[in-house]
Design an enzyme around this catalytic site. Structure first.
Site, PDB file in Angstrom:
ATOM      1  N   ARG A 347       0.851  -1.199   0.000  1.00  0.00           N
ATOM      2  CA  ARG A 347       0.000   0.000   0.000  1.00  0.00           C
ATOM      3  C   ARG A 347       0.886   1.248   0.000  1.00  0.00           C
ATOM      4  O   ARG A 347       0.569   2.259   0.630  1.00  0.00           O
ATOM      5  CB  ARG A 347      -0.924   0.002   1.222  1.00  0.00           C
ATOM      6  CG  ARG A 347      -1.674  -1.310   1.459  1.00  0.00           C
ATOM      7  CD  ARG A 347      -2.617  -1.708   0.358  1.00  0.00           C
ATOM      8  NE  ARG A 347      -3.227  -3.001   0.639  1.00  0.00           N
ATOM      9  CZ  ARG A 347      -2.778  -4.155   0.182  1.00  0.00           C
ATOM     10  NH1 ARG A 347      -1.697  -4.205  -0.597  1.00  0.00           N
ATOM     11  NH2 ARG A 347      -3.388  -5.279   0.492  1.00  0.00           N
ATOM     12  N   ARG A 358       4.507   4.245   5.363  1.00  0.00           N
ATOM     13  CA  ARG A 358       4.084   2.900   4.973  1.00  0.00           C
ATOM     14  C   ARG A 358       4.712   2.497   3.645  1.00  0.00           C
ATOM     15  O   ARG A 358       4.033   1.980   2.757  1.00  0.00           O
ATOM     16  CB  ARG A 358       2.551   2.786   4.940  1.00  0.00           C
ATOM     17  CG  ARG A 358       1.834   3.723   4.044  1.00  0.00           C
ATOM     18  CD  ARG A 358       0.323   3.618   4.218  1.00  0.00           C
ATOM     19  NE  ARG A 358      -0.189   2.280   4.088  1.00  0.00           N
ATOM     20  CZ  ARG A 358      -1.451   1.919   4.360  1.00  0.00           C
ATOM     21  NH1 ARG A 358      -2.316   2.813   4.788  1.00  0.00           N
ATOM     22  NH2 ARG A 358      -1.845   0.687   4.206  1.00  0.00           N
ATOM     23  N   ARG A 364      -0.533  -7.463   7.718  1.00  0.00           N
ATOM     24  CA  ARG A 364      -1.750  -8.139   7.250  1.00  0.00           C
ATOM     25  C   ARG A 364      -1.913  -8.003   5.737  1.00  0.00           C
ATOM     26  O   ARG A 364      -2.378  -8.927   5.070  1.00  0.00           O
ATOM     27  CB  ARG A 364      -2.971  -7.555   7.966  1.00  0.00           C
ATOM     28  CG  ARG A 364      -3.078  -6.040   7.845  1.00  0.00           C
ATOM     29  CD  ARG A 364      -4.478  -5.565   8.131  1.00  0.00           C
ATOM     30  NE  ARG A 364      -4.815  -5.609   9.538  1.00  0.00           N
ATOM     31  CZ  ARG A 364      -5.166  -4.531  10.250  1.00  0.00           C
ATOM     32  NH1 ARG A 364      -5.133  -3.340   9.679  1.00  0.00           N
ATOM     33  NH2 ARG A 364      -5.532  -4.639  11.496  1.00  0.00           N
ATOM     34  N   TRP A 487      -9.281  -6.557  11.646  1.00  0.00           N
ATOM     35  CA  TRP A 487      -9.154  -6.098  10.251  1.00  0.00           C
ATOM     36  C   TRP A 487      -9.639  -4.661  10.092  1.00  0.00           C
ATOM     37  O   TRP A 487      -9.070  -3.879   9.322  1.00  0.00           O
ATOM     38  CB  TRP A 487      -9.950  -7.051   9.348  1.00  0.00           C
ATOM     39  CG  TRP A 487     -10.064  -6.592   7.933  1.00  0.00           C
ATOM     40  CD1 TRP A 487      -9.195  -6.859   6.906  1.00  0.00           C
ATOM     41  CD2 TRP A 487     -11.102  -5.776   7.378  1.00  0.00           C
ATOM     42  NE1 TRP A 487      -9.629  -6.259   5.752  1.00  0.00           N
ATOM     43  CE2 TRP A 487     -10.794  -5.589   6.010  1.00  0.00           C
ATOM     44  CE3 TRP A 487     -12.251  -5.187   7.901  1.00  0.00           C
ATOM     45  CZ2 TRP A 487     -11.609  -4.843   5.168  1.00  0.00           C
ATOM     46  CZ3 TRP A 487     -13.059  -4.435   7.062  1.00  0.00           C
ATOM     47  CH2 TRP A 487     -12.747  -4.284   5.711  1.00  0.00           C
ATOM     48  N   ASP A 489      -9.723  -1.166  11.083  1.00  0.00           N
ATOM     49  CA  ASP A 489      -8.936  -0.224  11.883  1.00  0.00           C
ATOM     50  C   ASP A 489      -9.788   0.856  12.523  1.00  0.00           C
ATOM     51  O   ASP A 489      -9.293   1.608  13.374  1.00  0.00           O
ATOM     52  CB  ASP A 489      -7.854   0.429  11.022  1.00  0.00           C
ATOM     53  CG  ASP A 489      -6.721  -0.535  10.696  1.00  0.00           C
ATOM     54  OD1 ASP A 489      -6.444  -1.418  11.523  1.00  0.00           O
ATOM     55  OD2 ASP A 489      -6.130  -0.408   9.608  1.00  0.00           O
ATOM     56  N   LYS A 632     -16.464   4.554   2.998  1.00  0.00           N
ATOM     57  CA  LYS A 632     -15.478   3.691   3.648  1.00  0.00           C
ATOM     58  C   LYS A 632     -16.125   2.831   4.745  1.00  0.00           C
ATOM     59  O   LYS A 632     -17.142   2.175   4.509  1.00  0.00           O
ATOM     60  CB  LYS A 632     -14.302   4.536   4.170  1.00  0.00           C
ATOM     61  CG  LYS A 632     -13.396   5.032   3.039  1.00  0.00           C
ATOM     62  CD  LYS A 632     -12.331   5.982   3.509  1.00  0.00           C
ATOM     63  CE  LYS A 632     -11.305   5.373   4.429  1.00  0.00           C
ATOM     64  NZ  LYS A 632     -10.310   4.575   3.707  1.00  0.00           N
ATOM     65  N   GLU A 633     -15.542   2.858   5.961  1.00  0.00           N
ATOM     66  CA  GLU A 633     -16.043   1.960   7.013  1.00  0.00           C
ATOM     67  C   GLU A 633     -17.403   2.358   7.568  1.00  0.00           C
ATOM     68  O   GLU A 633     -18.027   1.580   8.280  1.00  0.00           O
ATOM     69  CB  GLU A 633     -15.026   1.884   8.166  1.00  0.00           C
ATOM     70  CG  GLU A 633     -13.793   1.043   7.872  1.00  0.00           C
ATOM     71  CD  GLU A 633     -12.637   1.815   7.282  1.00  0.00           C
ATOM     72  OE1 GLU A 633     -11.499   1.298   7.305  1.00  0.00           O
ATOM     73  OE2 GLU A 633     -12.860   2.951   6.787  1.00  0.00           O
ATOM     74  N   HIS A 640     -12.657  -4.897  -0.145  1.00  0.00           N
ATOM     75  CA  HIS A 640     -11.951  -6.076   0.370  1.00  0.00           C
ATOM     76  C   HIS A 640     -12.906  -7.200   0.805  1.00  0.00           C
ATOM     77  O   HIS A 640     -12.714  -8.357   0.414  1.00  0.00           O
ATOM     78  CB  HIS A 640     -11.076  -5.603   1.538  1.00  0.00           C
ATOM     79  CG  HIS A 640     -10.025  -6.565   1.974  1.00  0.00           C
ATOM     80  ND1 HIS A 640      -8.851  -6.160   2.578  1.00  0.00           N
ATOM     81  CD2 HIS A 640      -9.938  -7.909   1.932  1.00  0.00           C
ATOM     82  CE1 HIS A 640      -8.108  -7.202   2.874  1.00  0.00           C
ATOM     83  NE2 HIS A 640      -8.753  -8.278   2.490  1.00  0.00           N
ATOM     84  N   GLN A 686     -10.302   0.643  -3.258  1.00  0.00           N
ATOM     85  CA  GLN A 686     -10.491   0.417  -1.824  1.00  0.00           C
ATOM     86  C   GLN A 686     -11.967   0.398  -1.454  1.00  0.00           C
ATOM     87  O   GLN A 686     -12.408  -0.449  -0.688  1.00  0.00           O
ATOM     88  CB  GLN A 686      -9.781   1.508  -1.023  1.00  0.00           C
ATOM     89  CG  GLN A 686      -9.825   1.279   0.477  1.00  0.00           C
ATOM     90  CD  GLN A 686      -9.459   2.534   1.252  1.00  0.00           C
ATOM     91  OE1 GLN A 686     -10.201   3.516   1.264  1.00  0.00           O
ATOM     92  NE2 GLN A 686      -8.290   2.511   1.880  1.00  0.00           N
TER      93      GLN A 686
END
Length: 797
Positions: A347, A358, A364, A487, A489, A632-633, A640, A686
Site C-alpha cells: 500500500r 508505509r 496483514r 481487520w 482499523d 469507507k467503514e 476487500h 479500496q
C-alpha cells in the site's frame, strides 16, 4: 460513459477517450526503481522507496491531478503552434486531437494524432535497472515537409525525502543544482556531501540523477524549472515552448527540471525515433554509460520484450472462457496483474498513497497479497512469506509494519502490547497452506525461520504461535481480544474488547492447522487444535448470535455491537461471511445470516460493510463516524470483504447469489459507466460509496487494496472451483445456474490442465462425473498420478 476497452490478447486496457473522469494510472518497475504513469504522461519516479528515494516531484491532490510527469512538447516551427505528445498538459481541442493510451503489463504507450503528426510515446523501466525509458516516435502524416522542435520536460525533486522536498522549503530550495553534460542533464542534491545515490535509508548525503536524449542532436536545454515554465505560466504553456526555444538555463538552488530540446525535419511519411533515459546516478559516470548501452530503439525494444514476457507468462498461468466476457477480462488479465502490483507495492505508492510511514509492507496486507499470487509467482511468494514469518515475534504476534531493508530477525524491538493487531498473523493460516497446495512444497512447514525479536522455529511452529497468540488473549466471554484493531482499523473495542471477526478467523485457522498437523504426522497437535476449536465454538454460540445475524463485536465495557437493540451498525458483513466461511454457523444460522446479508447489505455496486451507517455511537469505539455516511467503514461498500461474501455463498452452494455479489463489485462490469465509477474500470479500488451517500457507486483509491488478491482467489477457487490440493487438482465450480459451462487452461506443478466444465443440468454446484484424459475418476479431484504434460479434464455437473 465508456472511455476505453479491454484488449486481452495484448494484455492491455485501451483508453480511446483521453478526458477520463480523473487521470488513470499504471505502474512501472519494481522496488529497485519504480514509478507510475498516467494516460496524460503524468506521475512520478523513485529509487527503492517512494518516501525516501523520490526522483520526480509529485503534488498529491493537486490541480491538475497528475502533472507534470514525463512530457514531450512539440512545436511547429513554421506555424508557431505547439502541443504535447499526450493530450494533457497542453489540452488541445478533442475534435482536433486524437489520443489512444494503452496500459499494459508494467508499461504504457500513448499514441496521438494532431496537425498531421503521429506521436507514439512508450514508458517503462527495464527489469532490474535503475533507469526508465521514454521513447518517442514521430511520423509526418501530412503532405508537406514539417520542421518540428521537441522539448522533454520533467520536474526533479530537490531531495530524495518526499516530505522534506514538498514541505521543508526553507531547506530544500537551497540544495539542488543541475547543468548540461553532453547530451544529458545532470542533477545533484546536497552536492557538497559524499554521494550515496543507492542507499535511500541514510541522510546527510549527496544524491545524483540524470536525463539524456539520443536520436537527434541537442539544440537547447533548460535545467531551471522556473525559467523553462516562466513565472506566470504553467505546464500547459511553458515559456520556453511558447517562445520557441529553451533558455539554456542552469539550476543553482530553487527548482530543477529536465528539458532537452532537439530539432527535427520530417519529409511526408518519414518518421524518427527518440530515446530518452532518466535514472539514478552521476550523469558523467553513470548516465553516459547507460545512454551509450541502452539509448537506442533496438535495445529498448529488446528490454520491453523481456519485460512483457516476464509479466505475461505468469499471468497466463490461467486462462478461462465463460459466458461473461467481463468476468474473463478480470480473471485472465486484470485480477492477476492488479494482484502482482499489490504484491510488489503493498500500500506504498500510487496517486493516493505517498509511501510516507508505509513504504514497506503492512503485515496483514502483505500476507494476504500472497494468497492470490501463489499460482503465478510461487517462488517469490515463498520468499515473501519467509520475510513475513521473520517479522512475527516469538509470542506469536506481528510487527505491524515491515521494512525488509531494516528487518534484522532476532534483533528487532518487541512491539508494545497495545500496538498489536489481532488479525495480523491469522492471515498466515490462509496464505501458507495456499502456497503449499499450489506447489506441493510440504517441506516448507519444516523450514526453520527466526522470529523478529528472539528465538527461531519451523514454519509449523510459527503457525502454532500465531494461534496461541490469540487464544491466550481472550476477553470476558472467551472470545479473542480485538487488541489495537482487528481487520477494521476503525473499530476500537479496547485491548480486552472481543472481536467476533477474529474469533471466526481463529476457528478457520484451527481447522487448517489440524489438517496440516495430520499431513505432517503430528496427531497431538491436531487433537490440541480440535479441542481449542470446540471451546471456541461454545463461546461463539453463547454470545455471537443475535437471532437473524451474527453480532459485530463486544466492547471492553461489555457493550455488544451489531444487535437489534441498537439502531446503528446492526448488520456487519465480515461476521456474516466469516461465520459461514469458518464453519462456525449452524445450518439454520447460516441460512438466516446469508439471507440477512443479501437483504440488508447488498446493493447494485456491492455489499455494504454495515447497515445502518453510524452517526451517534461513541467515536472512541466506532471511529467510522469520522467518515460521511456511506463512505469507507461507515456503511460504505468496502471492496476487500466483497470476496468474503462471495466465498460464503460458495460455501452454501448458491452460485447465483455468489456471482451476483462478484459482478456487483467487478470493475470491468462498470466499464460502460466509468464516468460514474470515476476511478479506473480495469482494477479494484479500496471502496465505493453506498446508497446512503448522494454519490452512490462512485469509487475511490484504485489499485492498492487487498481486494485484488481476494478477488483473484474467490473467482478462481470459489466461483470457478479450480482448487489446488496436496494430492491433485480439485474441480468444484459454484456458478450461476444459467451458465452452460466454461473452459479453462491452468498450469499446475509443471503440467497444463485443459478443463471443460459442462452444466447441461442447469445447477450451481456438484460434479457428477469427472474424466481425466478420457478415463473416469471418482470424486472431483484430478489425481497427480493421472496428470500428463497436457491433461484433458471434463467435469459434468
Amino acid at each position: 460513459m465508456r472511455y476505453g476497452y479491454f484488449d486481452d490478447a495484448a494484455f492491455e486496457y485501451v483508453i480511446d477517450r483521453p478526458d477520463t473522469p480523473r487521470p488513470w494510472s499504471n505502474y512501472m518497475g519494481d522496488r529497485t526503481y519504480g514509478g507510475l504513469v498516467t494516460n496524460h504522461a503524468g506521475g512520478y519516479s523513485f529509487l527503492k522507496s517512494p518516501a525516501h528515494g523520490r526522483i520526480l516531484r509529485f503534488r498529491y491532490n493537486s490541480v491538475p491531478a497528475d502533472q507534470p510527469g514525463r512530457q514531450f512538447y512539440v512545436r511547429d516551427m513554421e506555424s508557431g503552434d505547439f502541443w504535447s505528445a499526450a493530450w494533457q498538459p497542453v489540452g488541445k481541442p478533442l475534435d482536433q486531437y486524437k489520443s489512444i493510451a494503452r496500459f499494459g503489463t508494467n508499461y504504457s504507450t500513448i499514441e496521438s494524432d494532431y496537425s498531421g503528426i503521429n506521436h507514439l510515446s512508450t514508458y517503462f523501466i527495464p527489469m532490474g535497472q535503475k533507469f526508465e525509458y521514454w521513447l518517442l516516435k514521430l511520423r509526418n502524416d501530412s503532405a508537406k515537409v514539417r520542421r518540428l522542435r521537441v522539448f522533454t520536460f520533467c520536474e526533479f525533486t530537490a531531495e530524495f525525502n518526499m516530505i522534506n522536498d514538498l514541505l521543508n522549503l526553507q531547506y530544500t530550495m537551497h540544495i539542488v543544482r543541475a547543468s548540461k553534460v553532453d547530451n544529458m542533464i545532470g542533477v545533484q542534491s546536497c552536492g557538497n556531501l559524499p554521494v550515496h545515490s543507492e542507499d535511500v535509508s541514510i541522510g546527510d548525503v549527496g544524491r545524483d540523477w540524470f536525463i539524456g536524449l539520443n536520436g537527434s542532436p541537442i539544440s537547447g536545454y533548460d535545467c531551471d524549472r522556473d525559467v523553462f515554465l516562466g513565472e506566470y505560466n504553467s505546464f500547459h504553456n511553458p515559456a520556453a515552448v511558447q517562445r520557441g526555444e529553451c533558455f539554456n538555463s542552469f539550476c543553482y538552488s530553487d527548482n530543477a527540471c529536465g528539458s532537452l530540446q532537439t530539432d527535427i525535419t520530417l519529409q511526408p511519411g518519414e518518421e524518427i525515433e527518440l530515446t530518452v533515459i532518466l535514472g539514478s546516478g552521476d550523469a558523467a559516470k553513470v548516465g553516459s554509460k547507460v545512454l551509450a548501452e541502452y539509448g537506442n530503439p533496438a535495445k529498448a525494444a529488446q528490454e520491453l520484450a523481456k519485460l512483457k514476457d516476464w509479466w505475461q507468462s505468469r499471468i497466463s498461468n490461467l486462462k478461462v472462457t465463460t459466458p461473461d466476457s467481463d468476468f474473463d477480462h478480470m480473471v485472465n488479465v486484470w485480477n492477476s496483474y492488479n494482484n502482482l502490483i499489490t504484491f510488489e507495492w503493498c500500500r506504498a505508492v500510487s496517486l493516493i498513497y505517498t509511501g510516507d510511514c508505509r513504504d514497506g509492507f503492512g503485515y496483514r496486507d502483505a500476507v494476504q497479497d500472497c494468497l492470490g499470487a501463489a499460482f503465478m509467482i510461487p517462488d517469490l511468494v515463498k520468499d515473501r512469506l519467509k520475510i513475513m514469518l521473520a517479522a512475527q515475534e516469538s509470542n506469536g504476534g506481528a510487527q505491524p509494519e515491515v521494512r525488509p531493508w531494516e528487518l534484522k530477525p532476532g534483533q528487532m524491538k518487541k512491539t508494545p502490547d497495545d500496538k498489536y493487531r489481532s488479525d495480523d498473523c491469522q492471515w498466515l493460516l490462509e496464505a501458507i497452506p495456499a502456497y503449499v497446495k499450489e506447489t506441493g512444497d510440504v517441506a516448507f512447514y519444516n523450514e526453520v525461520v527466526p522470529y523478529a525479536d528472539k528465538e527461531e522455529g519451523t514454519v509449523f511452529d510459527h503457525l502454532t504461535r500465531a494461534l496461541k497468540f490469540n487464544l491466550e488473549r481472550k476477553g470476558a466471554h472467551g472470545l479473542p481480544c480485538g487488541l489495537l484493531a482487528d481487520w477494521n482499523d476503525c473499530l476500537k473495542l479496547g485491548y480486552h474488547g472481543e472481536s467476533v471477526f477474529v474469533s471466526f478467523q481463529v476457528r478457520r485457522g484451527l481447522e487448517r492447522y489440524a489438517e496440516i498437523a495430520k499431513l505432517l504426522g503430528k496427531p497431538e497437535a491436531a487433537d490440541w487444535a480440535m479441542i481449542e476449536l470446540k471451546e471456541l465454538d461454545k463461546a461463539i454460540q453463547a454470545i455471537c448470535w443475535d437471532g437473524d445475524w451474527f453480532i459485530w463485536a463486544v466492547g471492553e465495557d461489555g457493550t455488544v455491537y451489531g444487535t437489534k437493540k441498537h439502531a446503528e451498525g446492526q448488520v456487519y458483513v465480515n461476521t456474516q461471511a466469516w461465520a459461514v466461511m469458518s464453519g462456525a454457523a449452524t445450518p439454520e444460522q447460516q441460512k438466516k445470516a446469508l439471507d440477512t446479508m443479501d437483504e440488508r447489505l447488498f446493493t447494485k455496486f456491492g455489499l455494504k460493510l454495515c447497515d445502518p451507517h453510524i452517526s451517534t455511537m461513541k467515536v472512541e469505539v466506532m471511529r467510522a463516524m469520522l467518515f460521511n455516511a456511506g463512505n469507507k467503514e461507515n456503511g460504505g461498500i468496502f471492496s476487500h470483504p466483497q470476496s468474503w461474501g462471495v466465498l460464503a455463498e460458495v460455501a452454501d452452494g448458491n452460485g447465483d447469489r455468489a456471482y451476483k455479489y462478484y459482478r456487483a463489485f467487478m470493475p470491468s462490469a462498470q466499464n460502460d459507466i466509468a464516468d460514474h465509477r470515476v476511478v479506473e474500470p480495469f482494477v479494484h479500488c479500496q471502496s465505493s460509496q453506498a446508497d446512503s451517500s448522494p454519490k452512490f457507486g462512485t469509487s475511490r483509491v484504485p489499485w492498492l487494496s487487498g481486494t485484488a488478491s481476494w478477488a483473484t482467489f474467490s473467482a478462481q477457487q470459489g466461483i470457478l472451483g479450480l482448487i489446488p490440493e496436496m494430492d491433485g487438482f480439485r474441480v468444484d465450480p459454484c456458478i450461476p445456474r444459467d451458465w452452460k459451462g466454461f473452459s479453462a487452461e491452468r498450469k499446475f506443478r509443471g503440467k497444463l490442465l485443459k478443463i471443460e466444465v459442462i452444466n447441461k443440468s442447469g445447477v450451481c454446484t456438484g460434479v457428477k462425473k469427472l474424466t481425466v484424459n478420457g478415463v473416469a475418476v471418482d470424486g472431483n479431484i484430478v489425481p497427480l498420478a493421472a496428470m500428463t504434460d497436457v491433461t484433458t479434464v471434463v467435469a459434468e455437473m
